[in-house]
Write a protein that holds these residues in place. Structure first.
Motif, short mmCIF file in Angstrom:
data_model
loop_
_atom_site.label_atom_id
_atom_site.label_comp_id
_atom_site.label_asym_id
_atom_site.label_seq_id
_atom_site.Cartn_x
_atom_site.Cartn_y
_atom_site.Cartn_z
N UNK A 147 -82.95 -17.24 19.09
CA UNK A 147 -81.75 -16.41 19.22
C UNK A 147 -81.18 -16.58 20.62
N UNK A 148 -79.89 -16.43 20.80
CA UNK A 148 -79.31 -16.54 22.14
C UNK A 148 -79.92 -15.49 23.06
N UNK A 149 -80.13 -15.87 24.34
CA UNK A 149 -80.70 -14.93 25.30
C UNK A 149 -79.72 -13.79 25.56
N UNK A 150 -80.23 -12.59 25.71
CA UNK A 150 -79.40 -11.45 26.03
C UNK A 150 -78.94 -11.57 27.47
N UNK A 151 -77.65 -11.44 27.71
CA UNK A 151 -77.10 -11.53 29.05
C UNK A 151 -77.38 -10.23 29.79
N UNK A 152 -78.26 -10.31 30.79
CA UNK A 152 -78.62 -9.11 31.54
C UNK A 152 -77.43 -8.51 32.27
N UNK A 153 -76.49 -9.35 32.71
CA UNK A 153 -75.31 -8.84 33.39
C UNK A 153 -74.46 -7.98 32.46
N UNK A 154 -74.35 -8.41 31.20
CA UNK A 154 -73.61 -7.61 30.22
C UNK A 154 -74.26 -6.25 30.04
N UNK A 155 -75.59 -6.23 29.94
CA UNK A 155 -76.32 -4.97 29.79
C UNK A 155 -76.07 -4.04 30.97
N UNK A 156 -76.08 -4.61 32.18
CA UNK A 156 -75.83 -3.81 33.38
C UNK A 156 -74.42 -3.22 33.38
N UNK A 157 -73.46 -4.03 32.96
CA UNK A 157 -72.07 -3.57 32.94
C UNK A 157 -71.89 -2.46 31.91
N UNK A 158 -72.48 -2.62 30.74
CA UNK A 158 -72.39 -1.59 29.72
C UNK A 158 -73.10 -0.31 30.16
#
Length: 313
Positions: free
Chosen positions: A39-50
């Protein structure tokens, strides 16, 4: 909007070194399993922004809609990767609400989010108002507007009090600014997002003045005024960030002051009001403490905001 999917090239060299000494059949087998099952890796930066978005005080419906937009963009990217039909991404927005309700803050978060998702190349925010766009003679407005659009390329052009562009009538240069903006929305649709912001009623009127605006701005977000309890929470957060705290009785005094201010002024009951009260209380605390500097001022004294610091009358 065409979705751009950015691939991370940083670890290509490391991957080659890791596979050194592994025979070709093993590499081929491993590569096959990875492409089929991973599966594509979860973008940690996206998680931080959310998380940054969801940690904002209040704005429940605003957060819900932004999370929906994120999910929509992410799923369209995955559909595109599987060669499925995708929906066009038209992400221009209208923010309606009083000053101090978080419109600019949310716009900055959206810019960062869209950069991480590959929708925008930079994700920065350029904030302008009528004076930055409208010139004093024919041709000047289009030039000024194009300059601001150029600065915003790859990010978001945030036009505050956008309704003021249409207030001067047919002969006003504000109409020229609107026409230039609308053209730019088509010319740079792959790498520019526009957000028009302003008071609720005025923005509704503004949309009606140009029939083409509503269809070009499919996302309309209403920013409600904060409740008193939300304003108190904002005050607590502002004080914590500045390493201050409310002493016994001062929080209730802050509540009383907020209730009075909100009652007296219809559009003042938001974050800017809280910030002004907090900053004034800090100045009052400084004046109070300086009188006792010879007797010594403790760390606790420096951090504590007392009732008399907030009661300005």
């Amino acid at each position: 909007m065409k979705i751009k999917i950015w691939h991370n090239q940083d670890n290509i060299g490391n991957s080659k070194n890791t596979l050194k000494g592994v025979n070709k059949s093993q590499r081929d087998s491993r590569s096959s399993r990875t492409s089929k099952n991973a599966e594509p890796c979860v973008n940690n930066n996206v998680s931080k922004i959310l998380n940054e978005l969801n940690s904002l005080i209040g704005l429940k419906n605003v957060k819900k809609l932004i999370n929906e937009i994120y999910a929509f963009v992410e799923i369209q990217k995955r559909r595109q990767k599987e060669n499925l039909v995708t929906e066009p991404l038209v992400l221009h927005m209208i923010f309606k609400g009083n000053p101090g309700t978080g419109k600019t803050t949310v716009a900055r978060i959206i810019g960062k989010l869209f950069k991480e998702l590959g929708v925008l190349t930079k994700g920065h925010l350029v904030e302008v108002e009528r004076a930055d766009l409208v010139g004093e003679y024919i041709g000047h407005t289009a030039q000024s507007t194009r300059e601001q659009i150029k600065k915003a390329m790859g990010g978001i052009l945030f036009i505050d009090e956008a309704y003021s562009l249409a207030r001067g009538g047919e002969k006003d240069f504000g109409k020229e600014a609107i026409d230039t903006i609308v053209k730019s929305m088509e010319d740079y649709k792959d790498n520019l997002i526009l957000i028009l912001a302003g008071y609720q009623d005025e923005m509704e009127w503004f949309i009606e003045t140009n029939p083409g605006l509503r269809s070009r701005f499919p996302i309309i977000i209403n920013f409600p005024d904060y409740s008193i309890s939300e304003l108190l929470a904002i005050g607590d957060l502002m004080l914590k960030q500045r390493q201050y705290k409310l002493s016994s009785g001062s929080r209730e005094e802050l509540r009383v002051v907020l209730e009075k201010k909100v009652k007296d002024h219809k559009h003042s009951g938001n974050a800017r009001l809280v910030r002004n009260i907090i900053e004034q209380a800090i100045r009052h605390q400084a004046v109070r403490l300086i009188k006792f500097k010879e007797k010594g001022i403790s760390r606790e004294d420096l951090m504590s905001i007392k009732r008399e610091d907030i009661n300005f009358n």
